[in-house]
Design a protein around this motif. Structure first.
Motif, PDB file in Angstrom:
ATOM      1  N   HIS A  77       0.824  -1.213   0.000  1.00 52.91           N
ATOM      2  CA  HIS A  77       0.000   0.000   0.000  1.00 52.91           C
ATOM      3  C   HIS A  77       0.858   1.265   0.000  1.00 52.91           C
ATOM      4  O   HIS A  77       0.639   2.172  -0.828  1.00 52.91           O
ATOM      5  CB  HIS A  77      -0.915  -0.004   1.228  1.00 52.91           C
ATOM      6  N   THR A  83      -2.879  -2.891  -4.906  1.00 52.12           N
ATOM      7  CA  THR A  83      -4.034  -3.339  -4.142  1.00 52.12           C
ATOM      8  C   THR A  83      -3.832  -4.756  -3.612  1.00 52.12           C
ATOM      9  O   THR A  83      -3.423  -5.651  -4.356  1.00 52.12           O
ATOM     10  CB  THR A  83      -5.300  -3.304  -5.011  1.00 52.12           C
ATOM     11  N   ARG A  94      -9.922  -8.352  10.301  1.00 54.17           N
ATOM     12  CA  ARG A  94      -9.799  -6.906  10.467  1.00 54.17           C
ATOM     13  C   ARG A  94      -9.305  -6.559  11.868  1.00 54.17           C
ATOM     14  O   ARG A  94      -8.455  -5.677  12.042  1.00 54.17           O
ATOM     15  CB  ARG A  94     -11.148  -6.232  10.205  1.00 54.17           C
ATOM     16  N   GLU A 104      -8.051  -0.718   7.849  1.00 55.43           N
ATOM     17  CA  GLU A 104      -8.814  -1.252   6.721  1.00 55.43           C
ATOM     18  C   GLU A 104      -8.557  -0.489   5.429  1.00 55.43           C
ATOM     19  O   GLU A 104      -8.762  -1.019   4.336  1.00 55.43           O
ATOM     20  CB  GLU A 104     -10.305  -1.242   7.043  1.00 55.43           C
ATOM     21  N   SER A 105      -8.093   0.731   5.528  1.00 53.77           N
ATOM     22  CA  SER A 105      -7.843   1.538   4.338  1.00 53.77           C
ATOM     23  C   SER A 105      -6.673   1.009   3.502  1.00 53.77           C
ATOM     24  O   SER A 105      -6.513   1.411   2.350  1.00 53.77           O
ATOM     25  CB  SER A 105      -7.556   2.989   4.740  1.00 53.77           C
ATOM     26  N   THR A 108      -8.420  -4.452   0.856  1.00 57.34           N
ATOM     27  CA  THR A 108      -9.837  -4.708   0.617  1.00 57.34           C
ATOM     28  C   THR A 108     -10.180  -6.087   1.147  1.00 57.34           C
ATOM     29  O   THR A 108      -9.603  -7.091   0.722  1.00 57.34           O
ATOM     30  CB  THR A 108     -10.165  -4.642  -0.888  1.00 57.34           C
TER      31      THR A 108
END
Length: 230
Positions: A77, A83, A94, A104-105, A108
Motif C-alpha cells: 500500500h 491493491t 480486520r 482497513e484503508s 480490501t
C-alpha cells in the motif's frame, strides 16, 4: 495447474520456510497465507514488482500463516501503491490486522461471498479440523476448468472434499503432512493417516505440504506427491 510453494515447512521447521503457496492469474498473484518468511521471499524474488494486485486467502492466524501479513500489506500500500485483496470468511481478520497497526484503508477485505476481482476465480471456504481454539479454513478453488482444494493446516482431508476427489469433481488436494505417524499429532496431518484415508489409485492427486521433517522419500513411496517450491 499446480500451485508453487514459497516453502514446505511446518511452524517448527523454519529451515524449510513457511508452506505458503502462490498462483499467477494474469496480472494478479493469488496467495495462500503470508507467514513469517513469506514477505521476505516475495520481496527478494521480485514478485511484488511483477504483479499489479494480490489476492491473499488466509487459512488461520498461526504465525507461520500470517506472521508477515501486516508488513506485506503495508509495503504494497505505502511503497508500491498496489491493491491487496484479503480473503477471510469473517471480520476477525480486520481485528487482527488493526492490532498490528494495519487499518482497513490499506486493503480490501473479501469474504467468499464477495465478487472476486478476477472473474475467472471462485473460492469457497471450508472449515477444517486443526486448532480447537481458533477458526481454521481450507479453500475450494475453481479457475477456468481447474478445481482444487488447499487444506491449510488440517488433521485430515474433510470427508466431503475427499468425496469430490473420488468422484473426479476436483483435480487435486493439497494436504498438511507434518508428521509420519498418527500418534504424533491430533491437529496436523500425518502420512500414516493419509494412507488410511486415500485409496492408492487416487494418491497421485494428493500433494503433501507443511512438512515437519524430511519425509519426502516416504511420501513418494506411498504414492503421493510433494509440493513443488519456486
Amino acid at each position: 495447474m499446480d500451485l508453487r510453494f514459497l516453502g514446505l515447512g511446518s511452524a517448527y521447521n523454519p529451515i524449510y520456510k513457511n508452506s505458503n503457496a502462490v498462483l499467477p492469474i494474469d496480472d494478479c498473484l493469488l496467495m495462500f497465507d503470508c507467514g513469517e518468511s513469506t514477505f521476505e521471499t516475495l520481496y527478494s524474488r521480485g514478485f511484488l514488482e511483477k504483479y499489479n494486485s494480490f489476492i491473499v486467502a488466509i487459512t488461520h492466524f498461526h504465525s507461520d500463516h500470517v506472521g508477515s501479513l501486516g508488513s506485506f500489506i503495508s509495503y504494497c500500500h505505502c511503497q508500491l501503491h498496489k491493491t491487496v485483496y484479503l480473503l477471510y470468511p469473517n471480520e476477525d481478520i480486520r481485528k487482527f490486522l488493526l492490532f498490528t497497526g494495519v487499518p482497513e484503508s490499506m486493503y480490501t477485505h473479501l469474504t467468499p461471498a464477495s465478487p472476486m476481482p478476477c472473474e475467472k476465480l471462485h473460492l469457497t471456504a471450508v472449515e477444517v479440523q486443526h486448532d480447537p481454539l481458533i477458526h481454521c479454513f481450507g479453500y475450494l478453488v475453481h479457475i477456468d476448468d481447474h478445481r482444487f482444494f488447499f487444506g491449510g493446516d488440517s488433521a485430515a482431508i474433510p470427508a466431503d472434499i475427499l468425496q469430490l476427489l473420488l468422484d473426479s469433481r476436483i483435480d487435486t488436494i493439497y494436504q498438511d503432512v507434518t508428521y509420519e505417524h498418527s500418534w504424533e499429532s491430533t491437529c496436523h496431518g500425518t502420512l500414516e493417516g493419509l494412507c488410511n484415508q486415500v485409496p492408492e489409485s487416487f494418491r497421485e492427486k494428493v500433494i503433501c505440504m507443511h512438512l515437519g521433517s524430511d519425509i519426502c522419500g516416504k511420501i513418494d513411496t506411498a504414492g503421493f506427491r510433494v509440493a513443488q517450491t519456486i
